[in-house]
Design an enzyme around this catalytic site. Structure first.
Site, PDB file in Angstrom:
ATOM      1  N   ASP A  98       0.809  -1.227   0.000  1.00  0.00           N
ATOM      2  CA  ASP A  98       0.000   0.000   0.000  1.00  0.00           C
ATOM      3  C   ASP A  98       0.841   1.276   0.000  1.00  0.00           C
ATOM      4  O   ASP A  98       2.000   1.281   0.406  1.00  0.00           O
ATOM      5  CB  ASP A  98      -0.970   0.016   1.197  1.00  0.00           C
ATOM      6  CG  ASP A  98      -0.266  -0.180   2.536  1.00  0.00           C
ATOM      7  OD1 ASP A  98       0.795  -0.826   2.575  1.00  0.00           O
ATOM      8  OD2 ASP A  98      -0.784   0.327   3.556  1.00  0.00           O
ATOM      9  N   GLU A 164      -0.624  -2.198   5.122  1.00  0.00           N
ATOM     10  CA  GLU A 164       0.319  -2.215   6.256  1.00  0.00           C
ATOM     11  C   GLU A 164       0.232  -0.931   7.053  1.00  0.00           C
ATOM     12  O   GLU A 164       0.405  -0.916   8.269  1.00  0.00           O
ATOM     13  CB  GLU A 164       1.757  -2.420   5.748  1.00  0.00           C
ATOM     14  CG  GLU A 164       2.769  -2.727   6.854  1.00  0.00           C
ATOM     15  CD  GLU A 164       3.169  -1.528   7.697  1.00  0.00           C
ATOM     16  OE1 GLU A 164       3.359  -1.679   8.912  1.00  0.00           O
ATOM     17  OE2 GLU A 164       3.277  -0.408   7.138  1.00  0.00           O
ATOM     18  N   GLU A 165      -0.045   0.171   6.356  1.00  0.00           N
ATOM     19  CA  GLU A 165      -0.099   1.469   7.044  1.00  0.00           C
ATOM     20  C   GLU A 165      -1.359   1.594   7.907  1.00  0.00           C
ATOM     21  O   GLU A 165      -1.543   2.593   8.594  1.00  0.00           O
ATOM     22  CB  GLU A 165      -0.042   2.623   6.029  1.00  0.00           C
ATOM     23  CG  GLU A 165       1.206   2.634   5.132  1.00  0.00           C
ATOM     24  CD  GLU A 165       2.478   3.036   5.875  1.00  0.00           C
ATOM     25  OE1 GLU A 165       2.408   3.351   7.074  1.00  0.00           O
ATOM     26  OE2 GLU A 165       3.550   3.017   5.236  1.00  0.00           O
ATOM     27  N   HIS A 396       7.441   8.634   4.729  1.00  0.00           N
ATOM     28  CA  HIS A 396       6.142   9.300   4.947  1.00  0.00           C
ATOM     29  C   HIS A 396       6.194  10.804   4.666  1.00  0.00           C
ATOM     30  O   HIS A 396       5.308  11.532   5.108  1.00  0.00           O
ATOM     31  CB  HIS A 396       5.595   9.057   6.374  1.00  0.00           C
ATOM     32  CG  HIS A 396       5.204   7.632   6.642  1.00  0.00           C
ATOM     33  ND1 HIS A 396       4.236   7.279   7.548  1.00  0.00           N
ATOM     34  CD2 HIS A 396       5.643   6.474   6.098  1.00  0.00           C
ATOM     35  CE1 HIS A 396       4.114   5.952   7.563  1.00  0.00           C
ATOM     36  NE2 HIS A 396       4.966   5.447   6.690  1.00  0.00           N
TER      37      HIS A 396
HETATM   38 ZN    ZN Z   1       5.193   3.424   6.523  1.00  0.00          ZN
HETATM   39 ZN    ZN Z   2       6.537   0.797   5.480  1.00  0.00          ZN
END
Ligand code: ZN
Ligand code: ZN
Length: 424
Positions: A98, A164-165, A396
């Protein structure tokens, strides 16, 4: 004589090693493809639980290799099964797929211009954590291993994991949902390996840590109840803002006075305080929202227990009441010590001994940890910083950047970890 014997042993060792290792030619044959795939995914990122096109591309590739494919696992996940020529254990390899609601800021030819909506707000979408590299690496591993089934003593399970986030609010997703849907069974997985690209580690390097390597992440919400009164007459009520400040102070003493920081670091952060409406009213209640990060199971137990006791105890001391609720976002990414020790020579073999570094833990979280709660696993970091650079943009962020010349090392590492694990 001794020297001769050593020579024979080395030669024997080399032959055994050469037999089980994949040829450099096979690795080189996927290098350009891995970079192309990475750039394709980078240009076409999709948010958590919305990785529809990404999953399609992965499934198509795995099928083209003759790998048995299951789609729609934990919403958009793809799972591939490659059965080796010889029977043996089952090893899983995991890549998260993702992207994030971040608007990319650079001049890369494969920069993302994708826009989407996240929590009702229009946003750019970007692979700002580097999961695009993880997908491309694992697709490369699948291609290499599918050409080398004679070297596989067992079965390889490829897990392409969504979200995953973290799934959008109100939805399930990620590693936890994959496990719930049985990804570690049928056939039962014996061990799992995964990697994360790192924008601050130079290309060509691998870093690892046995034991806790990434933190368990809890989110907590505290509700403090007082008694409303006039701001000029605090004795007429119970001030929840004052109690909240005492609670925050108490929490920090759990870290500084009660946690054995020689074992591992730990963090308690209050990230949000809400209370009151105007300057001359002591309100009825206050709310605190924050996070706890731990790397050791016993420390985690202590910190959560003491926060619970203090929240209630401090509020009551000052005449109010308070509750605390914890929500677990990730477990401790815990590298099984024995498995890490057994697999370390493989990482050193592919990267070179001086390129594999033992590092400190990080207080970030990773949901690979949930797989490791079920089966032993090793999670390590792969260099993605352009050699010679001294500074890197953090994950991020809009400027986050990965040098994809280091991806082949990731392909080699996961490939050889699988083969060597199944041979041991
Ligand atoms: Zn991340
Ligand atoms: Zn990551």
């Amino acid at each position: 004589m001794k020297r001769k014997l050593l020579g024979v042993l080395l030669l024997f060792g080399f032959c055994a090693f050469a037999q089980n290792s994949v040829s450099e030619k096979d690795f080189k044959s996927v290098e350009d493809k891995v970079v192309d795939w990475r750039r394709h995914f980078h240009e076409n990122p999709e948010l958590s639980n919305r990785e529809f096109k990404t999953a399609e591309t992965i499934a198509k590739h795995l099928k083209s290799l003759g790998i048995k494919v299951e789609t729609g696992v934990a919403k958009t996940g793809v799972v591939g099964l490659l059965i080796g020529d010889n029977p043996g254990k089952v090893v899983a390899l995991r890549a998260d797929i993702d992207a994030l609601p971040v608007t990319e800021r650079n001049d890369l030819p494969f920069k993302s211009n994708v826009k989407s909506e996240f929590l009702g707000v229009e946003t750019g979408v970007m692979h700002a954590c580097g999961h695009d590299t993880h997908i491309a690496i694992l697709m490369g591993v699948a291609e290499v291993l599918s050409k080398n089934t004679d070297k596989i003593n067992g079965t390889i399970k490829f897990i392409f994991q969504p979200a995953e986030e973290g799934p959008p609010p109100g939805e399930e997703g990620g590693a936890a949902l994959m496990i719930k849907e049985g990804v570690l069974t049928k056939p039962d997985v014996d061990a799992i390996f995964g990697l994360h690209i790192d924008s601050a580690t130079p290309v060509g390097q691998i870093s690892y840590k046995p034991g806790g390597t990434m933190a368990a992440v809890e989110r907590f919400v505290v509700n403090v109840k007082g008694k409303q009164t006039h701001g000029s007459q605090p004795w007429g009520g119970v001030d929840p803002i004052y109690i909240a400040s005492k609670i925050i102070d108490g929490y920090q003493s759990i870290i500084s006075r009660e946690s054995n920081l020689l074992v591992e670091p730990a963090v308690i952060t209050v990230g949000k305080i809400s209370a009151g409406v105007r300057f001359n009213i002591i309100p009825e209640s206050a709310e605190l929202i924050g996070t706890v990060r731990t790397l050791d199971p016993d420390m985690k137990e202590l910190i959560i227990r003491r926060m619970t006791e203090m929240t209630k105890g401090i509020a009551e001391t000052y005449g109010g009441s308070a509750t605390i609720e914890f929500q677990n976002n990730t477990a401790i990414t815990y590298n099984d010590e024995d498995l890490t020790a057994v697999m370390l020579p493989t990482l050193q073999k592919v990267a070179g001994k001086d390129q594999v570094n033992l590092v400190k833990a990080t207080t970030g979280g990773e949901d690979f940890s949930y797989f490791q709660e079920v089966v032993p696993g090793v999670y390590f970091f792969l260099g993605g910083m352009t050699p010679g650079n001294t500074e890197a943009f953090p994950h991020h962020t809009p400027d986050f950047m990965i040098d994809d010349s280091g991806l082949l090392l990731g392909v080699k590492a996961l490939t050889e970890l699988s083969i060597d694990y199944l041979n041991k």
